[in-house]
Design a protein around this motif. Structure first.
Motif, PDB file in Angstrom:
ATOM      1  N   MET A 174       0.832  -1.211   0.000  1.00  0.00           N
ATOM      2  CA  MET A 174       0.000   0.000   0.000  1.00  0.00           C
ATOM      3  C   MET A 174       0.863   1.256   0.000  1.00  0.00           C
ATOM      4  O   MET A 174       0.561   2.224  -0.701  1.00  0.00           O
ATOM      5  N   GLU A 175       1.934   1.242   0.774  1.00  0.00           N
ATOM      6  CA  GLU A 175       2.832   2.401   0.801  1.00  0.00           C
ATOM      7  C   GLU A 175       3.472   2.613  -0.567  1.00  0.00           C
ATOM      8  O   GLU A 175       3.567   3.742  -1.045  1.00  0.00           O
TER       9      GLU A 175
ATOM     10  N   ARG B  10       0.893   4.013  -2.989  1.00  0.00           N
ATOM     11  CA  ARG B  10       0.675   5.449  -2.746  1.00  0.00           C
ATOM     12  C   ARG B  10       1.838   6.277  -3.279  1.00  0.00           C
ATOM     13  O   ARG B  10       1.643   7.345  -3.856  1.00  0.00           O
ATOM     14  N   HIS B  11       3.042   5.775  -3.089  1.00  0.00           N
ATOM     15  CA  HIS B  11       4.230   6.476  -3.578  1.00  0.00           C
ATOM     16  C   HIS B  11       4.203   6.586  -5.103  1.00  0.00           C
ATOM     17  O   HIS B  11       4.424   7.662  -5.666  1.00  0.00           O
TER      18      HIS B  11
ATOM     19  N   ARG C 100       1.568   9.068  -6.210  1.00  0.00           N
ATOM     20  CA  ARG C 100       2.008  10.462  -6.049  1.00  0.00           C
ATOM     21  C   ARG C 100       2.928  10.878  -7.189  1.00  0.00           C
ATOM     22  O   ARG C 100       2.804  11.975  -7.738  1.00  0.00           O
TER      23      ARG C 100
END
Length: 64
Positions: free
Chosen positions: A5-6, A9-10, A13
């Motif tokens: 998930m991280e 998201r990265h 972005r």
């Protein structure tokens, strides 16, 4: 799952960090092609290759 998930998201972005929206980019390139009469300078050089060269059959023939 947390690391995934991280990472998602990265990447999201990074993808959204654009100077223009996708629509503005599409409009720009469409207008560019119209202004430059089809923009032949952007044409892929692969279009000038024969099928033998494009499929690398000449290279395969030398190797085999």
């Amino acid at each position: 799952i947390v690391k995934y998930m991280e990472n998602a998201r990265h990447v999201a972005r990074i993808f959204r960090d654009r100077p223009q929206s996708a629509l503005d980019t599409a409009v720009f390139w469409t207008e560019y092609v119209i202004r430059h009469g089809g923009a032949p300078q952007m044409r892929s050089a692969a279009l000038d290759l024969s099928n033998i060269q494009y499929l690398l059959l000449d290279v395969i023939a030398v190797i085999v």
